[in-house]
Design a protein around this motif. Structure first.
Motif, short mmCIF file in Angstrom:
data_model
loop_
_atom_site.label_atom_id
_atom_site.label_comp_id
_atom_site.label_asym_id
_atom_site.label_seq_id
_atom_site.Cartn_x
_atom_site.Cartn_y
_atom_site.Cartn_z
N ALA A 159 40.68 37.42 43.64
CA ALA A 159 40.23 37.30 42.25
C ALA A 159 39.99 38.65 41.57
N HIS A 160 39.69 39.66 42.34
CA HIS A 160 39.28 40.96 41.78
C HIS A 160 40.27 41.57 40.79
N PRO A 161 41.58 41.60 41.06
CA PRO A 161 42.49 42.27 40.12
C PRO A 161 42.44 41.72 38.70
N GLY A 162 42.13 40.45 38.54
CA GLY A 162 42.05 39.86 37.21
C GLY A 162 40.82 40.28 36.42
N MET A 163 39.87 40.95 37.11
CA MET A 163 38.63 41.38 36.45
C MET A 163 38.45 42.89 36.45
N GLN A 186 41.01 49.04 36.64
CA GLN A 186 41.72 49.92 37.58
C GLN A 186 42.85 49.19 38.27
N CYS A 187 42.62 47.93 38.65
CA CYS A 187 43.66 47.16 39.33
C CYS A 187 44.85 46.88 38.41
N THR A 188 44.60 46.80 37.11
CA THR A 188 45.68 46.62 36.16
C THR A 188 46.59 47.84 36.15
N ASP A 189 45.98 49.03 36.24
CA ASP A 189 46.74 50.28 36.24
C ASP A 189 47.39 50.57 37.59
N ASP A 190 46.57 50.54 38.65
CA ASP A 190 47.07 50.84 40.00
C ASP A 190 46.11 50.26 41.03
N PRO A 191 46.40 49.05 41.54
CA PRO A 191 45.47 48.41 42.47
C PRO A 191 45.31 49.17 43.79
N SER A 192 46.25 50.04 44.12
CA SER A 192 46.16 50.74 45.40
C SER A 192 45.03 51.76 45.44
N ILE A 193 44.49 52.16 44.29
CA ILE A 193 43.40 53.14 44.29
C ILE A 193 42.05 52.53 43.91
N ILE A 242 36.93 49.02 45.20
CA ILE A 242 36.38 47.68 45.47
C ILE A 242 37.42 46.81 46.17
N ARG A 243 38.62 46.77 45.63
CA ARG A 243 39.67 45.94 46.24
C ARG A 243 39.99 46.42 47.65
N ARG A 244 40.07 47.72 47.84
CA ARG A 244 40.32 48.26 49.18
C ARG A 244 39.17 47.93 50.12
N GLY A 245 37.94 48.01 49.61
CA GLY A 245 36.77 47.68 50.43
C GLY A 245 36.76 46.21 50.84
N LEU A 246 37.13 45.33 49.93
CA LEU A 246 37.20 43.90 50.25
C LEU A 246 38.26 43.63 51.31
#
Length: 112
Positions: A82-86, A89-96, A99-103
């Motif tokens: 769910a994180h990228p939709g909120m 940063q994930c819209t621009d480049d999810p690899s950096i 939070i997403r990397r930590g999850l």
């Protein structure tokens, strides 16, 4: 998971807790609010099987939330999805996105 599980405990980073979807804290049974049972599934927990989800002030009291490995993994995977939709940063480049990397790291650690 059983009380004899010999896997090392998993540390749930405090910075990831806001990303995990908790049930309504106002409707939690007492054993879940005091950490004796899994926050999500309600299974009884022991020191060996519980993952600390932190202290949470709620309506003049403090809840001591804990989860089992299986339910915490489900919550981490759902948050990762769910994180990228909120997240801008994930819209621009999810690899950096930290939070997403930590999850993802948390989910991988919970699968061990």
């Amino acid at each position: 998971m059983t009380a004899t599980d010999t896997r090392p405990p998993v540390d749930v980073p405090a910075g990831l807790l806001p990303s995990l979807q908790f049930p309504d804290l106002g409707t939690l049974p007492d054993e879940r609010g005091r950490g004796a049972a899994c926050l999500w599934g309600g299974e009884p927990l022991s020191i060996a099987t519980a993952l600390d989800l932190g202290e949470h002030p709620h309506e003049g009291t403090t809840l001591f939330l804990r989860g089992c490995r299986v339910c915490t993994l489900r919550a981490a995977l759902a948050a990762h999805k769910a994180h990228p939709g909120m997240c801008e940063q994930c819209t621009d480049d999810p690899s950096i996105c930290e939070i997403r990397r930590g999850l993802r790291r948390l989910a991988l650690e919970l699968r061990r």
